[in-house]
Enzyme design. Structure first.
Site, PDB file in Angstrom:
ATOM      1  N   LYS A  11       0.822  -1.220   0.000  1.00  0.00           N
ATOM      2  CA  LYS A  11       0.000   0.000   0.000  1.00  0.00           C
ATOM      3  C   LYS A  11       0.858   1.273   0.000  1.00  0.00           C
ATOM      4  O   LYS A  11       2.069   1.228   0.253  1.00  0.00           O
ATOM      5  CB  LYS A  11      -0.943  -0.035   1.220  1.00  0.00           C
ATOM      6  CG  LYS A  11      -1.971  -1.180   1.160  1.00  0.00           C
ATOM      7  CD  LYS A  11      -2.958  -1.121   2.328  1.00  0.00           C
ATOM      8  CE  LYS A  11      -3.994  -2.230   2.240  1.00  0.00           C
ATOM      9  NZ  LYS A  11      -4.983  -2.168   3.359  1.00  0.00           N
ATOM     10  N   TYR A  51     -12.273  -1.959  -3.684  1.00  0.00           N
ATOM     11  CA  TYR A  51     -12.752  -2.081  -2.311  1.00  0.00           C
ATOM     12  C   TYR A  51     -14.282  -1.926  -2.243  1.00  0.00           C
ATOM     13  O   TYR A  51     -14.812  -1.567  -1.192  1.00  0.00           O
ATOM     14  CB  TYR A  51     -12.058  -1.068  -1.402  1.00  0.00           C
ATOM     15  CG  TYR A  51     -10.720  -1.554  -0.855  1.00  0.00           C
ATOM     16  CD1 TYR A  51     -10.633  -2.702  -0.071  1.00  0.00           C
ATOM     17  CD2 TYR A  51      -9.543  -0.866  -1.082  1.00  0.00           C
ATOM     18  CE1 TYR A  51      -9.432  -3.155   0.446  1.00  0.00           C
ATOM     19  CE2 TYR A  51      -8.326  -1.314  -0.568  1.00  0.00           C
ATOM     20  CZ  TYR A  51      -8.287  -2.459   0.191  1.00  0.00           C
ATOM     21  OH  TYR A  51      -7.083  -2.906   0.714  1.00  0.00           O
ATOM     22  N   ASN A 114      -2.009   0.374   6.662  1.00  0.00           N
ATOM     23  CA  ASN A 114      -1.486  -0.859   7.258  1.00  0.00           C
ATOM     24  C   ASN A 114      -0.645  -1.682   6.281  1.00  0.00           C
ATOM     25  O   ASN A 114      -0.537  -2.896   6.409  1.00  0.00           O
ATOM     26  CB  ASN A 114      -2.620  -1.678   7.897  1.00  0.00           C
ATOM     27  CG  ASN A 114      -3.685  -2.072   6.889  1.00  0.00           C
ATOM     28  OD1 ASN A 114      -3.555  -1.815   5.698  1.00  0.00           O
ATOM     29  ND2 ASN A 114      -4.738  -2.723   7.374  1.00  0.00           N
ATOM     30  N   HIS A 117      -2.291  -5.340   1.550  1.00  0.00           N
ATOM     31  CA  HIS A 117      -3.576  -6.011   1.365  1.00  0.00           C
ATOM     32  C   HIS A 117      -3.303  -7.453   0.974  1.00  0.00           C
ATOM     33  O   HIS A 117      -2.348  -7.725   0.244  1.00  0.00           O
ATOM     34  CB  HIS A 117      -4.393  -5.347   0.243  1.00  0.00           C
ATOM     35  CG  HIS A 117      -5.496  -6.236  -0.277  1.00  0.00           C
ATOM     36  ND1 HIS A 117      -6.723  -6.294   0.329  1.00  0.00           N
ATOM     37  CD2 HIS A 117      -5.520  -7.133  -1.290  1.00  0.00           C
ATOM     38  CE1 HIS A 117      -7.469  -7.199  -0.322  1.00  0.00           C
ATOM     39  NE2 HIS A 117      -6.758  -7.715  -1.305  1.00  0.00           N
ATOM     40  N   GLU A 128      -9.666 -10.882  -7.518  1.00  0.00           N
ATOM     41  CA  GLU A 128      -8.743  -9.757  -7.327  1.00  0.00           C
ATOM     42  C   GLU A 128      -7.530  -9.865  -8.260  1.00  0.00           C
ATOM     43  O   GLU A 128      -7.026  -8.848  -8.740  1.00  0.00           O
ATOM     44  CB  GLU A 128      -8.308  -9.690  -5.867  1.00  0.00           C
ATOM     45  CG  GLU A 128      -9.458  -9.288  -4.948  1.00  0.00           C
ATOM     46  CD  GLU A 128      -9.064  -9.251  -3.487  1.00  0.00           C
ATOM     47  OE1 GLU A 128      -9.939  -8.934  -2.664  1.00  0.00           O
ATOM     48  OE2 GLU A 128      -7.891  -9.529  -3.160  1.00  0.00           O
TER      49      GLU A 128
HETATM   50  P1  ATP Z   1      -7.174  -5.847   3.296  1.00  0.00           P
HETATM   51  O1  ATP Z   1      -8.529  -6.139   2.681  1.00  0.00           O
HETATM   52  O2  ATP Z   1      -6.613  -4.493   2.909  1.00  0.00           O
HETATM   53  O3  ATP Z   1      -6.197  -6.972   3.096  1.00  0.00           O
HETATM   54  P2  ATP Z   1      -8.167  -6.683   5.860  1.00  0.00           P
HETATM   55  O4  ATP Z   1      -8.816  -7.805   5.108  1.00  0.00           O
HETATM   56  O5  ATP Z   1      -7.258  -7.023   7.002  1.00  0.00           O
HETATM   57  O6  ATP Z   1      -7.344  -5.759   4.883  1.00  0.00           O
HETATM   58  P3  ATP Z   1     -10.682  -5.285   5.779  1.00  0.00           P
HETATM   59  O7  ATP Z   1     -11.686  -5.403   6.861  1.00  0.00           O
HETATM   60  O8  ATP Z   1     -10.910  -5.997   4.484  1.00  0.00           O
HETATM   61  O9  ATP Z   1      -9.247  -5.675   6.395  1.00  0.00           O
HETATM   62  O10 ATP Z   1     -10.478  -3.729   5.495  1.00  0.00           O
HETATM   63  C1  ATP Z   1      -9.893  -3.274   4.291  1.00  0.00           C
HETATM   64  C2  ATP Z   1      -8.961  -2.129   4.609  1.00  0.00           C
HETATM   65  O11 ATP Z   1      -9.727  -1.021   5.061  1.00  0.00           O
HETATM   66  C3  ATP Z   1      -7.968  -2.369   5.758  1.00  0.00           C
HETATM   67  O12 ATP Z   1      -6.811  -3.080   5.382  1.00  0.00           O
HETATM   68  C4  ATP Z   1      -7.631  -0.962   6.152  1.00  0.00           C
HETATM   69  O13 ATP Z   1      -6.717  -0.358   5.233  1.00  0.00           O
HETATM   70  C5  ATP Z   1      -8.998  -0.284   6.034  1.00  0.00           C
HETATM   71  N1  ATP Z   1      -9.748  -0.335   7.284  1.00  0.00           N
HETATM   72  C6  ATP Z   1     -10.360  -1.416   7.832  1.00  0.00           C
HETATM   73  N2  ATP Z   1     -10.954  -1.111   8.998  1.00  0.00           N
HETATM   74  C7  ATP Z   1     -10.717   0.212   9.185  1.00  0.00           C
HETATM   75  C8  ATP Z   1     -11.073   1.149  10.191  1.00  0.00           C
HETATM   76  N3  ATP Z   1     -11.801   0.796  11.251  1.00  0.00           N
HETATM   77  N4  ATP Z   1     -10.639   2.432  10.057  1.00  0.00           N
HETATM   78  C9  ATP Z   1      -9.911   2.816   8.991  1.00  0.00           C
HETATM   79  N5  ATP Z   1      -9.554   1.985   7.982  1.00  0.00           N
HETATM   80  C10 ATP Z   1      -9.945   0.703   8.083  1.00  0.00           C
HETATM   81 MG    MG Z   2      -9.986  -7.489   3.364  1.00  0.00          MG
END
Ligand code: ATP
Ligand code: MG
Length: 140
Positions: A11, A51, A114, A117, A128
């Site tokens: 990211k 997303y 974070n 992804h 994806e």
């Molecule tokens: P990713 O899909 O990016 O691999 P993930 O599966 O661990 O991450 P998801 O729940 O799919 O988490 O959320 C997608 C992304 O949205 C997260 O990686 C983060 O960048 C962002 N995100 C998730 N929760 C929050 C939150 N509470 N506040 C801000 N950003 C968030």
């Molecule tokens: Mg996810």
């Protein structure tokens, strides 16, 4: 266990801090092979589409702004149980909850920025991967 492919994205917070190599080293040390990779700057429309599953979430607008704030590195990782293995290497979404040694524990700035992804299941991985890559670009 089966050989799988999963979609990974390094990211913008991580590309900005020049962490692509350190993150890739973790994938390779764990036995995942990078079989496709490209550096791109997502448009707002592309980030919203990628997303789309999170469209109704309160963090959606911020997430799209973040994902378009700089270049990302999209990649296909291949290996034994690659989907779950990559999720293990990444660590929990919130770096405060991520296990020591995981990418997010070591590198993530916060729950949004974070660093990586990873696809969460084999069916979403296939969707994806095809979002970013054509078959000819994936070399196992
Ligand atoms: P990713 O899909 O990016 O691999 P993930 O599966 O661990 O991450 P998801 O729940 O799919 O988490 O959320 C997608 C992304 O949205 C997260 O990686 C983060 O960048 C962002 N995100 C998730 N929760 C929050 C939150 N509470 N506040 C801000 N950003 C968030
Ligand atoms: Mg996810």
């Amino acid at each position: 266990m089966a050989i799988e492919r999963t979609l990974s994205i390094i990211k913008p917070d991580a590309t900005r801090r020049n962490l692509t190599g350190k993150i890739n080293a973790k994938f390779e040390a764990a036995g995942l092979r990078i079989v496709a990779q490209k550096r791109i700057h997502l448009t707002i429309a592309q980030a919203e589409a990628f997303y789309g599953v999170h469209k109704a979430r309160p963090f959606f607008a911020g997430l799209v702004a973040f994902m378009t704030s700089g270049p990302v590195v999209a990649q296909v990782l291949e290996g034994e149980a690659a989907v779950t293995k990559n999720r293990d290497i990444m660590g929990a979404t919130d770096p405060k909850k991520a296990a020591p040694g995981t990418i997010r524990a070591e590198f993530a700035e916060d729950i949004e920025a974070n660093s990586v992804h990873g696809s969460d299941a084999t069916d979403t991985a296939a969707q994806e991967i095809s979002f970013f890559f054509s078959g000819i670009e994936i070399v196992g």
